[in-house]
Motif scaffolding. Structure first.
Motif: not given
Length: 258
Positions: A27-34, A63-69
């Motif tokens: 899980r290198r990047t996640m959404t807020l729900a993730d 900045t592009q995917s809007r996913r957190f890391q």
């Protein structure tokens, strides 16, 4: 296990750490729900935790995917532990010497729960099949380092830790029966070193010896990685076991004088 009913227990801090622990290789990047799902918290709580960690510099949004890391600042916490760990400073010269003697990768691991955690590593110049960076975790039940550490504990504690372990069959060679694993721990007590023969990764074997503090309590283990492409286990035991034991004893004797 945390005591969440204690009035001193800070549940907000617990949630923040759960958010950080939710990230990893899978899980290198996640959404807020993730993040909420992985941390076991509500989405609104996750939003507050993420915002705080983002402001502190431990998390950023792509900045592009809007996913957190995670950011490299997270490593500051782990580095501070290593920098303050006297055992690592004391052990490193002996680990480097064992690396030169064997020509193979040497590791120092410390116990945490049911796992051993890599805190120092001297890599062989030759190819090794598995890369385990500092901070990697390996289970006690099926590894040489884990069994070496367990060999220094009392029987009741060994049985408790083995019973608490999930004991997953990671390869076709993995021992999962507690009695069989305990026999390996007893063998380590007798010989002074433990072995792992492709029980965690195919192509990977280890020889390990326990490190003890001044009270005779096991605090770590040193192990040499023995790739099956270059060694049979018997050949490795004949040529390296005594050196691994001597290394562990030298480290143990050094930390007893601190």
């Amino acid at each position: 296990m945390s005591d969440s009913n204690n009035p001193l227990f800070n549940q907000s801090l617990e949630k923040g750490l759960a958010v950080l622990r939710g990230f990893g290789a899978a899980r290198r990047t996640m959404t807020l729900a993730d993040i909420a799902l992985e941390a076991g918290i509500s989405k609104s709580s996750a939003q507050r935790m993420v915002h705080t960690l983002e402001e502190l510099g431990y998390i950023r949004k792509h900045t592009q995917s809007r996913r957190f890391q995670l950011t490299p600042k997270v490593m500051e916490i782990g580095y501070n532990y290593l920098a303050a760990d006297i055992l690592v400073d004391v052990a490193n010269p002996y680990l480097a010497e064992l690396n030169q003697i064997t020509g193979e990768t040497i590791n120092l691991t410390e116990p945490d729960g049911l796992d051993m955690v890599y805190v120092s590593r001297f890599v062989a110049p030759k190819f090794i099949p598995i890369h385990m960076p500092i901070g990697s975790r390996i289970p006690m039940y099926c590894t040489g380092a884990g069994r070496a550490y367990l060999s220094g504990l009392g029987d009741d504690e060994v049985h408790r830790l083995l019973a608490s372990s999930k004991r997953v069959e990671l390869t076709r060679h993995t021992l999962t029966d507690t009695a069989a694993i305990f026999d390996r721990v007893l063998t380590c007590r007798k010989l002074g070193y433990a072995t792992n023969q492709e029980e965690m990764f195919l192509g990977d074997m280890t020889l390990a010896a326990p490190i003890f503090n001044s009270n005779g309590v096991p605090v770590a283990a040193v192990h040499v990685v023995v790739p099956t492409s270059r060694w049979t286990l018997q050949d490795a035991e004949d040529k390296m076991a005594s050196s691994v034991i001597q290394c562990a004893r030298a480290i143990s004797n050094s930390i007893r004088t601190l």
